[in-house]
Write a protein that holds these residues in place. Structure first.
Motif, mmCIF file in Angstrom:
data_model
loop_
_atom_site.group_PDB
_atom_site.id
_atom_site.type_symbol
_atom_site.label_atom_id
_atom_site.label_comp_id
_atom_site.label_asym_id
_atom_site.label_seq_id
_atom_site.Cartn_x
_atom_site.Cartn_y
_atom_site.Cartn_z
ATOM 1 N N LEU A 232 0.865 -1.170 0.000
ATOM 2 C CA LEU A 232 0.000 0.000 0.000
ATOM 3 C C LEU A 232 0.902 1.219 0.000
ATOM 4 O O LEU A 232 1.714 1.400 0.909
ATOM 5 C CB LEU A 232 -0.920 0.028 1.221
ATOM 6 C CG LEU A 232 -1.769 1.291 1.370
ATOM 7 C CD1 LEU A 232 -2.764 1.422 0.217
ATOM 8 C CD2 LEU A 232 -2.493 1.303 2.700
ATOM 9 N N LEU A 233 0.787 2.026 -1.038
ATOM 10 C CA LEU A 233 1.562 3.249 -1.163
ATOM 11 C C LEU A 233 0.637 4.437 -0.956
ATOM 12 O O LEU A 233 -0.494 4.435 -1.439
ATOM 13 C CB LEU A 233 2.200 3.339 -2.548
ATOM 14 C CG LEU A 233 3.038 2.140 -3.000
ATOM 15 C CD1 LEU A 233 3.519 2.343 -4.433
ATOM 16 C CD2 LEU A 233 4.204 1.913 -2.069
ATOM 17 N N VAL A 234 1.111 5.438 -0.235
ATOM 18 C CA VAL A 234 0.326 6.654 -0.006
ATOM 19 C C VAL A 234 1.130 7.865 -0.460
ATOM 20 O O VAL A 234 2.362 7.825 -0.543
ATOM 21 C CB VAL A 234 -0.104 6.825 1.472
ATOM 22 C CG1 VAL A 234 -0.986 5.675 1.909
ATOM 23 C CG2 VAL A 234 1.087 6.957 2.385
ATOM 24 N N ASP A 235 0.414 8.944 -0.713
ATOM 25 C CA ASP A 235 1.036 10.197 -1.111
ATOM 26 C C ASP A 235 2.033 10.625 -0.043
ATOM 27 O O ASP A 235 1.734 10.620 1.149
ATOM 28 C CB ASP A 235 -0.051 11.253 -1.299
ATOM 29 C CG ASP A 235 0.480 12.562 -1.827
ATOM 30 O OD1 ASP A 235 1.550 12.568 -2.464
ATOM 31 O OD2 ASP A 235 -0.175 13.590 -1.601
ATOM 32 N N SER A 236 3.223 10.991 -0.473
ATOM 33 C CA SER A 236 4.307 11.340 0.456
ATOM 34 C C SER A 236 3.950 12.490 1.390
ATOM 35 O O SER A 236 4.448 12.565 2.510
ATOM 36 C CB SER A 236 5.575 11.687 -0.330
ATOM 37 O OG SER A 236 6.005 10.569 -1.060
ATOM 38 N N ASP A 237 3.085 13.384 0.952
ATOM 39 C CA ASP A 237 2.692 14.525 1.785
ATOM 40 C C ASP A 237 1.733 14.139 2.910
ATOM 41 O O ASP A 237 1.488 14.948 3.800
ATOM 42 C CB ASP A 237 2.038 15.613 0.932
ATOM 43 C CG ASP A 237 2.988 16.204 -0.093
ATOM 44 O OD1 ASP A 237 4.221 16.145 0.144
ATOM 45 O OD2 ASP A 237 2.507 16.717 -1.117
ATOM 46 N N CYS A 238 1.194 12.929 2.860
ATOM 47 C CA CYS A 238 0.154 12.520 3.814
ATOM 48 C C CYS A 238 0.555 11.337 4.686
ATOM 49 O O CYS A 238 -0.301 10.684 5.282
ATOM 50 C CB CYS A 238 -1.125 12.179 3.053
ATOM 51 S SG CYS A 238 -1.772 13.519 2.055
ATOM 52 N N ILE A 239 1.840 11.045 4.762
ATOM 53 C CA ILE A 239 2.296 9.852 5.486
ATOM 54 C C ILE A 239 1.848 9.872 6.948
ATOM 55 O O ILE A 239 1.306 8.884 7.455
ATOM 56 C CB ILE A 239 3.826 9.702 5.399
ATOM 57 C CG1 ILE A 239 4.231 9.437 3.959
ATOM 58 C CG2 ILE A 239 4.324 8.591 6.303
ATOM 59 C CD1 ILE A 239 5.721 9.536 3.721
ATOM 60 N N ASP A 240 2.075 10.971 7.639
ATOM 61 C CA ASP A 240 1.727 11.034 9.061
ATOM 62 C C ASP A 240 0.229 10.865 9.275
ATOM 63 O O ASP A 240 -0.200 10.136 10.176
ATOM 64 C CB ASP A 240 2.200 12.359 9.677
ATOM 65 C CG ASP A 240 3.713 12.454 9.754
ATOM 66 O OD1 ASP A 240 4.375 11.403 9.796
ATOM 67 O OD2 ASP A 240 4.223 13.588 9.756
ATOM 68 N N GLN A 241 -0.568 11.525 8.456
ATOM 69 C CA GLN A 241 -2.020 11.405 8.560
ATOM 70 C C GLN A 241 -2.464 9.971 8.275
ATOM 71 O O GLN A 241 -3.300 9.416 8.987
ATOM 72 C CB GLN A 241 -2.704 12.366 7.595
ATOM 73 C CG GLN A 241 -4.224 12.313 7.656
ATOM 74 C CD GLN A 241 -4.887 13.181 6.601
ATOM 75 O OE1 GLN A 241 -4.224 13.768 5.754
ATOM 76 N NE2 GLN A 241 -6.192 13.256 6.653
ATOM 77 N N ALA A 242 -1.883 9.353 7.257
ATOM 78 C CA ALA A 242 -2.230 7.974 6.903
ATOM 79 C C ALA A 242 -1.873 7.020 8.037
ATOM 80 O O ALA A 242 -2.665 6.139 8.395
ATOM 81 C CB ALA A 242 -1.516 7.565 5.621
ATOM 82 N N ARG A 243 -0.695 7.182 8.619
ATOM 83 C CA ARG A 243 -0.275 6.325 9.737
ATOM 84 C C ARG A 243 -1.235 6.479 10.921
ATOM 85 O O ARG A 243 -1.594 5.494 11.567
ATOM 86 C CB ARG A 243 1.156 6.647 10.153
ATOM 87 C CG ARG A 243 2.194 6.238 9.120
ATOM 88 C CD ARG A 243 3.604 6.584 9.565
ATOM 89 N NE ARG A 243 4.017 5.747 10.688
ATOM 90 C CZ ARG A 243 4.472 4.499 10.580
ATOM 91 N NH1 ARG A 243 4.584 3.943 9.393
ATOM 92 N NH2 ARG A 243 4.827 3.812 11.641
ATOM 93 N N ARG A 244 -1.652 7.695 11.201
ATOM 94 C CA ARG A 244 -2.576 7.960 12.307
ATOM 95 C C ARG A 244 -3.929 7.281 12.059
ATOM 96 O O ARG A 244 -4.486 6.638 12.943
ATOM 97 C CB ARG A 244 -2.738 9.470 12.470
ATOM 98 C CG ARG A 244 -3.257 9.922 13.777
ATOM 99 C CD ARG A 244 -3.143 11.441 14.016
ATOM 100 N NE ARG A 244 -3.185 12.287 12.823
ATOM 101 C CZ ARG A 244 -2.122 12.872 12.247
ATOM 102 N NH1 ARG A 244 -0.912 12.701 12.751
ATOM 103 N NH2 ARG A 244 -2.247 13.630 11.180
ATOM 104 N N ILE A 245 -4.443 7.407 10.850
ATOM 105 C CA ILE A 245 -5.732 6.794 10.495
ATOM 106 C C ILE A 245 -5.656 5.274 10.620
ATOM 107 O O ILE A 245 -6.558 4.639 11.189
ATOM 108 C CB ILE A 245 -6.145 7.203 9.070
ATOM 109 C CG1 ILE A 245 -6.523 8.689 9.050
ATOM 110 C CG2 ILE A 245 -7.285 6.335 8.551
ATOM 111 C CD1 ILE A 245 -6.655 9.278 7.666
#
Length: 76
Positions: free
Chosen positions: A48-61
């Motif tokens: 699963l790859l996420v946008d680099s600008d949203c890593i922290d938000q994705a990890r939190r979710i």
């Protein structure tokens, strides 16, 4: 794009991808086509790859959804 989860559990990846979509975070599942090469045995992991600008938000979710143990090391 940054790898956040690596797994061969398609249900887990689908759930995580759905969470990203609901949060408006650009994401994609990489290596899905590899199952053709392996004979659909499920041995090769997908990412699963996420946008680099949203890593922290994705990890939190994902952590809030109970998937914290599935997260890749942020330094990897």
């Amino acid at each position: 794009m940054h790898e956040i989860i690596r797994s061969n559990d398609v249900v887990l990846l689908s759930f995580a991808e759905s969470l990203m979509r609901d949060a408006g975070i650009a994401s994609m599942i990489a290596d899905q086509s590899m199952s053709i090469l392996e004979g659909s045995l499920g041995m090769l992991q997908r990412r699963l790859l996420v946008d680099s600008d949203c890593i922290d938000q994705a990890r939190r979710i994902l952590t809030d959804a109970g998937l914290g143990a599935e997260l890749r090391d942020p330094e990897a």
